[in-house]
Design an enzyme around this catalytic site. Structure first.
Site, PDB file in Angstrom:
ATOM      1  N   GLY A  81      19.554  46.066   5.721  1.00 36.17           N
ATOM      2  CA  GLY A  81      20.159  45.285   7.457  1.00 36.17           C
ATOM      3  C   GLY A  81      21.045  44.171   6.623  1.00 36.17           C
ATOM      4  O   GLY A  81      21.960  44.222   7.246  1.00 36.17           O
ATOM      5  N   GLN A  82      21.160  43.038   6.243  1.00 35.59           N
ATOM      6  CA  GLN A  82      21.654  42.135   5.675  1.00 35.59           C
ATOM      7  C   GLN A  82      23.067  42.616   4.956  1.00 35.59           C
ATOM      8  O   GLN A  82      23.106  42.017   5.070  1.00 35.59           O
ATOM      9  CB  GLN A  82      21.171  41.365   4.398  1.00 35.59           C
ATOM     10  CG  GLN A  82      21.162  42.132   3.048  1.00 35.59           C
ATOM     11  CD  GLN A  82      20.009  42.875   2.314  1.00 35.59           C
ATOM     12  OE1 GLN A  82      19.787  44.473   3.385  1.00 35.59           O
ATOM     13  NE2 GLN A  82      20.123  43.015   1.386  1.00 35.59           N
ATOM     14  N   GLY A  83      23.263  44.021   4.498  1.00 37.19           N
ATOM     15  CA  GLY A  83      24.837  44.112   4.155  1.00 37.19           C
ATOM     16  C   GLY A  83      24.536  44.215   2.134  1.00 37.19           C
ATOM     17  O   GLY A  83      25.663  44.727   2.038  1.00 37.19           O
ATOM     18  N   ARG A 106      19.789  36.168  -2.910  1.00 41.57           N
ATOM     19  CA  ARG A 106      20.945  36.168  -3.790  1.00 41.57           C
ATOM     20  C   ARG A 106      21.509  37.572  -4.852  1.00 41.57           C
ATOM     21  O   ARG A 106      21.696  37.932  -5.939  1.00 41.57           O
ATOM     22  CB  ARG A 106      19.289  36.358  -5.249  1.00 41.57           C
ATOM     23  CG  ARG A 106      18.167  37.036  -4.952  1.00 41.57           C
ATOM     24  CD  ARG A 106      17.772  36.904  -6.527  1.00 41.57           C
ATOM     25  NE  ARG A 106      17.538  37.076  -7.313  1.00 41.57           N
ATOM     26  CZ  ARG A 106      17.617  38.118  -8.131  1.00 41.57           C
ATOM     27  NH1 ARG A 106      17.203  39.565  -7.067  1.00 41.57           N
ATOM     28  NH2 ARG A 106      17.497  38.565  -9.311  1.00 41.57           N
ATOM     29  N   THR A 151      23.885  39.391  -2.924  1.00 37.14           N
ATOM     30  CA  THR A 151      25.613  39.043  -3.622  1.00 37.14           C
ATOM     31  C   THR A 151      26.072  38.805  -4.550  1.00 37.14           C
ATOM     32  O   THR A 151      26.457  39.374  -5.815  1.00 37.14           O
ATOM     33  CB  THR A 151      26.461  38.367  -2.005  1.00 37.14           C
ATOM     34  OG1 THR A 151      26.226  39.013  -1.223  1.00 37.14           O
ATOM     35  CG2 THR A 151      28.017  38.678  -2.484  1.00 37.14           C
ATOM     36  N   LYS A 191      29.137  34.475  -2.996  1.00 32.17           N
ATOM     37  CA  LYS A 191      28.549  34.160  -3.174  1.00 32.17           C
ATOM     38  C   LYS A 191      27.164  34.229  -1.568  1.00 32.17           C
ATOM     39  O   LYS A 191      27.821  34.648  -1.097  1.00 32.17           O
ATOM     40  CB  LYS A 191      28.061  31.496  -2.754  1.00 32.17           C
ATOM     41  CG  LYS A 191      28.439  31.291  -4.108  1.00 32.17           C
ATOM     42  CD  LYS A 191      29.033  29.843  -3.538  1.00 32.17           C
ATOM     43  CE  LYS A 191      29.513  29.524  -2.589  1.00 32.17           C
ATOM     44  NZ  LYS A 191      29.379  27.824  -2.792  1.00 32.17           N
ATOM     45  N   VAL A 209      24.081  33.952   1.665  1.00 31.52           N
ATOM     46  CA  VAL A 209      24.519  33.480   2.953  1.00 31.52           C
ATOM     47  C   VAL A 209      23.343  33.368   3.030  1.00 31.52           C
ATOM     48  O   VAL A 209      23.065  32.938   4.830  1.00 31.52           O
ATOM     49  CB  VAL A 209      25.828  32.816   3.708  1.00 31.52           C
ATOM     50  CG1 VAL A 209      26.908  32.960   2.918  1.00 31.52           C
ATOM     51  CG2 VAL A 209      26.435  34.804   4.137  1.00 31.52           C
ATOM     52  N   GLU A 232      20.249  32.606   4.334  1.00 33.97           N
ATOM     53  CA  GLU A 232      19.056  31.526   4.448  1.00 33.97           C
ATOM     54  C   GLU A 232      19.911  30.854   4.740  1.00 33.97           C
ATOM     55  O   GLU A 232      19.708  29.936   5.652  1.00 33.97           O
ATOM     56  CB  GLU A 232      18.464  31.627   3.083  1.00 33.97           C
ATOM     57  CG  GLU A 232      16.901  32.761   2.478  1.00 33.97           C
ATOM     58  CD  GLU A 232      16.647  32.140   1.543  1.00 33.97           C
ATOM     59  OE1 GLU A 232      14.826  32.316   1.214  1.00 33.97           O
ATOM     60  OE2 GLU A 232      17.353  32.031   0.529  1.00 33.97           O
TER      61      GLU A 232
END
Ligand code: FES
Ligand code: FES
Lengths: 156, 335
Positions: free
Chosen positions: B47-49, B89, B91, B283, B285, B287
């Site tokens: 779900g984070q993409g 980590r 991406t 980079k 993001v 957390e």
């Protein structure tokens, strides 16, 4: 076992169920509407939201027999002729879905709100979806998506 | 009576496993029978993409529309490991592995194209939009589809591996370079404390997050919104209430998380400063977006009513008690 009749997404069903079966399980297990999600099982999260006779209910808190004779809409019933419902489309366009677990319930709560009040304010939208918990999005894009879908013409 | 206060919080956060621990991501890229490209990668979408970012990185590197790319993920029998979807980590680390695998794959394509086009060398061969051609004589061209048909059983594929660079800290001195890269952020909050009820209401926020390069601003906003909401719950409401090893608040009626009514419109600022070792500068993001919120809110509470809360959550009861104590001039630690 008891026999109940209900209409789901415009289609009539007759099912034999155990007396203590919840509507949530009737929809998922007997009828295959797995878009109805189970989160907390105690009426707090809204993942299991369906529209029953025009009002949103937590289907984990409704017994199957109580749904006898009712008219139910689940997320599967929103798409028409391969076309997503405007609220569904707005959720995609705005990016209001992350893990997706809250999404079916969110969209149905938004639909029930917009059916009653086609032009809600931002505060009314926040209130309208406040029974649906989301852990991922912080609600910002969900509220934006409902704003975008505001005022759609529902031909049904 | 209501008092208004303002506070800020700043943080920096090292992404990846860090501290010299092996942090490896791998990917495999293959020319499929129909001329499309398959990217095989173990990175998990929750779900984070991650999947969207992987498509973007693959598509940009291969100079190929994402319509012609299939991502095959989350089946360990089909693909190499890309480590966990954790430590913010995917991406950076897996994105780098995909970029390297795609570049290696393009080298393989040039070699096969050299043979098929009967050329002396791979010099000047360009890969673009599903075709390989000689830049200064574009009639020398072969498409991915033609290549795939001609290969009959010979698979054209390449792998890529990215190993992150981190250094274990000196256990004696605590010095070292345990993470790379770091990401930075800052959050400002304006809020209102009701001194009678202890209720805190957020009025305004401004939240800036360094992302290296924003290859998908929509997804970054989603992470920032979600991070703020999760942190808001962590600071003000969420309490497991553990008693003799048992979680007492084990349901949502007792363990309160923010609803849409608790949130306001956030003002998010995405800060871009491309990271040289990152894929297209980006980079992670996931957390870091949660970290500066708690200090910002607690500083704003201090600014509003002059009390320091040192144990979370800052519930209305705790706040009232702290305010009462401060009136009586008692110095008590509130936790
Ligand atoms: S599962 Fe029904 S409200 Fe949570
Ligand atoms: S998108 Fe994950 S819970 Fe709402």
């Amino acid at each position: 076992m008891i026999e109940i009749q209900l209409t789901v997404n415009g289609k009539d069903y007759t099912v034999n169920i155990e007396e203590d079966k919840r509507l949530l399980d009737v929809l998922r297990e007997d009828l295959g509407f797995t878009g109805v999600k189970e989160g907390c099982s105690e009426g707090e999260c809204g993942a299991c939201t369906v529209i029953m006779d025009g009002k949103t209910v937590n289907s984990c808190m409704v017994m199957g027999f109580q749904a006898n004779g009712s008219n139910i809409v689940t997320i599967e019933g929103l798409e028409k002729d391969g076309q997503l419902h405007p609220i569904q489309q707005a959720f995609i366009d705005i990016g209001a879905v992350q893990c997706g677990y809250c999404t079916p319930g969110m969209i149905l709560s938004a639909k029930a709100l917009l059916d009653k009040n086609p032009n809600p304010t931002k505060e009314e939208i926040r209130e309208g979806i406040s029974g649906n918990l989301c852990r991922c999005t912080g609600y910002s894009k969900i509220v934006k998506a409902v704003e975008k879908a505001r005022g759609y013409e529902d031909e049904s | 009576m209501k008092r208004i206060g303002r506070g800020i919080g700043l943080s920096f956060y090292g992404t990846g496993y860090g501290n010299g621990f092996p942090d490896v991501s791998r990917a495999k890229v293959r020319l499929l029978k129909d001329g499309n490209v398959g990217i095989y990668v173990g990175g998990t979408e929750v779900g984070q993409g991650a999947r969207t970012i992987f498509y973007q990185i693959g598509s940009e590197t291969l100079k190929l529309s994402s319509d012609n790319i299939s991502f095959i993920t989350e089946d360990t029998s089909l693909m190499p490991d890309s480590g966990t979807a954790a430590a913010s980590r995917q991406t950076y680390n897996t994105g780098n592995a995909i970029k390297i695998a795609c570049e290696n794959f393009m080298d393989r394509l040039r070699e096969v194209a050299k043979r098929e086009l009967k050329l002396n060398s791979t010099q000047g061969l360009k890969v673009n939009n599903g075709k390989i051609y000689l830049e200064f004589f574009p009639r020398k061209v072969i498409s991915f589809k033609e290549l795939a048909q001609k290969q009959k059983g010979n698979v054209i594929e390449a792998e890529g591996e990215f190993v992150a660079q981190t250094v274990e800290m000196d256990s004696e001195t605590g010095q070292g370079a345990p993470y790379w890269p770091y990401t930075f952020n800052a959050c400002g909050v304006e809020l209102e404390v009701d001194v009678l009820t202890g209720k805190v209401e957020i009025l305004k926020t401004r939240f800036a997050q360094d992302v290296g390069r924003a290859i998908n601003p929509h997804l970054i906003e989603g992470q920032m919104d979600g991070g703020f909401a999760m942190a808001l719950g962590y600071v003000l409401f969420e309490d497991l209430n553990i008693n003799e090893g048992r979680i007492k608040n084990q349901k949502f009626s007792k363990y309160l998380i923010p609803t849409a009514m608790d949130m306001i419109d956030l003002e998010n600022v995405i800060v871009e400063d491309p990271e040289s070792t990152a894929p297209f500068g980006a980079k992670g993001v996931g957390e870091p977006v949660m970290i500066p919120i708690a200090p910002a809110i607690l500083n704003a509470i201090y600014d509003a009513v002059g009390v320091r809360i040192t144990e979370l959550p800052a519930t209305p009861e705790k706040l009232i008690e702290a305010i009462e104590d401060s009136k009586e001039g008692r110095v008590v630690k509130h936790g």
